[in-house]
Design an enzyme around this catalytic site. Structure first.
Site, short mmCIF file in Angstrom:
data_model
loop_
_atom_site.label_atom_id
_atom_site.label_comp_id
_atom_site.label_asym_id
_atom_site.label_seq_id
_atom_site.Cartn_x
_atom_site.Cartn_y
_atom_site.Cartn_z
N LYS A 135 4.49 9.22 8.67
CA LYS A 135 4.29 8.70 10.02
C LYS A 135 5.29 9.27 11.04
O LYS A 135 5.17 10.42 11.45
CB LYS A 135 4.32 7.17 9.97
CG LYS A 135 3.17 6.59 9.12
CD LYS A 135 3.19 5.08 9.10
CE LYS A 135 2.20 4.52 8.09
NZ LYS A 135 0.82 4.55 8.52
N ASP A 165 9.34 2.76 -0.54
CA ASP A 165 8.30 3.41 0.26
C ASP A 165 8.58 3.06 1.72
O ASP A 165 8.21 1.98 2.19
CB ASP A 165 6.92 2.92 -0.19
CG ASP A 165 5.83 3.44 0.74
OD1 ASP A 165 4.64 3.17 0.45
OD2 ASP A 165 6.14 4.11 1.76
N TYR A 200 0.86 -1.18 0.00
CA TYR A 200 0.00 0.00 0.00
C TYR A 200 0.89 1.22 0.00
O TYR A 200 1.80 1.33 0.82
CB TYR A 200 -0.89 0.00 1.24
CG TYR A 200 -1.82 1.19 1.36
CD1 TYR A 200 -1.62 2.15 2.36
CD2 TYR A 200 -2.89 1.37 0.51
CE1 TYR A 200 -2.46 3.25 2.49
CE2 TYR A 200 -3.75 2.47 0.63
CZ TYR A 200 -3.52 3.40 1.62
OH TYR A 200 -4.35 4.49 1.75
P1 KE4 Z 1 -0.84 8.23 4.46
O1 KE4 Z 1 -1.32 8.92 3.22
O2 KE4 Z 1 -1.95 7.43 5.13
O3 KE4 Z 1 -0.13 9.17 5.44
O4 KE4 Z 1 0.29 7.19 4.05
C1 KE4 Z 1 0.01 6.22 3.06
C2 KE4 Z 1 0.98 5.06 3.21
C3 KE4 Z 1 2.01 4.93 2.31
N1 KE4 Z 1 2.91 3.92 2.42
C4 KE4 Z 1 2.83 3.01 3.42
C5 KE4 Z 1 3.85 1.91 3.51
C6 KE4 Z 1 1.79 3.10 4.38
O5 KE4 Z 1 1.71 2.16 5.36
C7 KE4 Z 1 0.84 4.15 4.28
C8 KE4 Z 1 -0.32 4.28 5.24
N2 KE4 Z 1 -0.48 3.22 6.18
C9 KE4 Z 1 -1.84 2.98 6.63
C10 KE4 Z 1 -1.80 1.88 7.69
N3 KE4 Z 1 -1.05 0.73 7.30
C11 KE4 Z 1 -2.48 4.21 7.15
C12 KE4 Z 1 -3.70 3.99 8.01
C13 KE4 Z 1 -4.95 4.54 7.37
O6 KE4 Z 1 -5.11 4.44 6.12
O7 KE4 Z 1 -5.80 5.08 8.15
#
Ligand code: KE4
Length: 428
Positions: free
Chosen positions: A268, A240, A145
């Site tokens: 994060k 990523d 993701y």
């Molecule tokens: P954000 O746009 O949510 O800040 O980041 C996206 C993203 C990109 N790359 C990785 C490896 C990530 O894990 C994420 C976001 N992680 C999820 C939880 N695994 C965010 C939680 C959510 O969507 O509320």
């Protein structure tokens, strides 16, 4: 555990105003059933809901809270920054400090740009790769993701997988026509993708340690293979590290595995709990970005002074202490305890972990990719999740997520978690 009457009332009200009652799908507990509690406050490794229930928190707001919630130095930094104003829309010294800090921690980063989320970081890094190479195709891995940008919502993990929309509606097929998806850890599939798209692949983007379909690790040599095949094809390697960055070590997975990507994405932890993402890498690549170069990317609140203050306070603490050694010890203690609890109950589990991020699969075979993860027992996971929640232990409400320890967790917290797991495993 008290009632959750106030959370239930708030959720009922929230459903009238916010889609699904939540501002991010995975919070809706659709992966485990039931409905979310509403947080009142959090401190250290603990969180309290609006009904006064206390939890040991292993979600850590999905990764940022590596130093625990309400970390005093981060809170103080935000307060001091806020007293000077909350946003200026013109460069500040804090942005220079943050950029230098990221470069000091991650040697592959020669230039870095701040954004407001991991999604923005990943979509921008891909735009740089396409702009620099002049090529259209991107290879990603199923179950990984990289945020919710249109072209990446293809067999995506995390909430997309949890809610059953790994290929989202609302994304015309033309928008994902240049996204090639292959299984993680599958060298042959990557070779085939390059052979079938000769001269077309701008780059590969991956979570070097995927954490959005549970956690699984790169097979020995896989990351080296990706580094070699991208270089051989004049394509770029994009790590990523939104989740792994500053989590699995100060220099992330790239430091842990000694791989130098061309571009890296962060989020994060880098914001200390405030909205921050970043992407960076070789200067020759980053210099294609406006205002110098032809690749446009922008953000009103990028480099926001409060977010910079929080992120700098977080990274400086991570730079100075022995946080990662302690997190490794806590992670090992938790992993051993959970495995012992499962063994005592005769429940087949596989725990997969790197440092302070890991997960529990209800299965009897190792998980190397999404297909393996999908074969784990999700019904058992749901029972386990709710059983642990009733014991005051909050793990991620999805079988397709990672759990996180913080430097604020104590050995006693972990012991209490293992006692709860020993009780809960017996009723699965
Ligand atoms: P954000 O746009 O949510 O800040 O980041 C996206 C993203 C990109 N790359 C990785 C490896 C990530 O894990 C994420 C976001 N992680 C999820 C939880 N695994 C965010 C939680 C959510 O969507 O509320």
């Amino acid at each position: 555990m008290n009632s959750r009457a106030k959370s239930e009332a708030l959720f009922a009200e929230s459903l009238n105003h916010i889609p699904g009652g939540v501002n991010s799908p995975v919070r809706a507990f659709r992966g485990v059933g039931g409905q979310p509690f509403f947080a009142e406050r959090a401190a250290g490794a603990h969180m309290w809901d609006v009904d006064g229930n206390e939890y040991i928190d292993y979600v850590g707001t999905w990764g940022p809270a590596i130093l625990g919630h309400a970390n005093p130095a981060i809170i103080e930094a935000i307060k001091q920054a806020a007293d000077k104003g909350t946003s200026f829309g013109i460069p500040t010294e804090a942005e220079v400090r943050m950029a230098r800090l990221v470069k000091a921690c991650v040697p592959s980063v020669e230039k870095v740009r701040m954004v407001n989320s991991g999604t923005e970081a990943c979509m921008s890094a891909i735009r740089v790769a396409r702009g620099f190479t002049g090529r259209p195709k991107i290879i990603k891995f199923d179950g990984c993701y990289h945020g919710h940008a249109d072209s990446l919502l293809v067999k995506a993990g995390s909430g997309a997988l949890t809610c059953g929309h790994p290929d989202s509606a609302g994304v015309p097929p033309e928008f994902t026509a240049h996204t090639i998806v292959v299984p993680f850890n599958d060298e042959a599939a990557v070779r085939e993708a390059f052979a079938a798209n000769d001269g077309q692949v701008a780059g590969i983007i991956l979570e070097p340690v995927p954490g959005n379909a549970g956690v699984y690790l790169p097979r020995k040599g896989f990351l080296e293979f990706l580094r070699d095949i991208t270089a051989a094809n004049d394509s770029l390697l994009i790590f990523d590290e939104v989740m792994t960055g500053f989590r699995v070590g100060l220099d992330g997975a790239q430091g842990r595995f000694s791989i130098t990507p061309d571009l890296s994405c962060f989020g994060k932890i880098i914001g200390g709990g405030l909205p921050v993402g970043a992407f960076g890498g070789r200067a020759v690549l980053m210099d294609v970005l406006a205002p110098d170069g032809p690749v446009y990317q922008a953000g009103t609140l990028s480099g926001n002074p409060l977010a910079m203050a929080a992120g700098i306070a977080a990274l400086e603490q991570l730079q100075s202490g022995e946080v990662y050694e302690r997190l490794e010890a806590l992670g090992a203690q938790l992993e051993a305890g959970i495995n012992a609890a499962a063994k005592s109950a005769g429940v087949p589990v596989v725990t997969q972990r790197i440092g302070s991020m890991g997960c529990l699969f209800f299965t009897d075979h190792p998980v190397h990719n999404l297909a393996d993860a999908m074969r784990a027992d999700r019904e058992r996971f749901k029972k386990y999740f709710h059983g642990m929640l009733a014991e005051g232990i909050y793990f991620a409400p999805s079988a397709f997520e990672a759990g996180f320890l913080s430097n604020a967790h104590t050995e006693a917290d972990v012991d209490a978690t293992v006692v709860a797991a020993t009780k809960v495993m017996r009723i699965l």
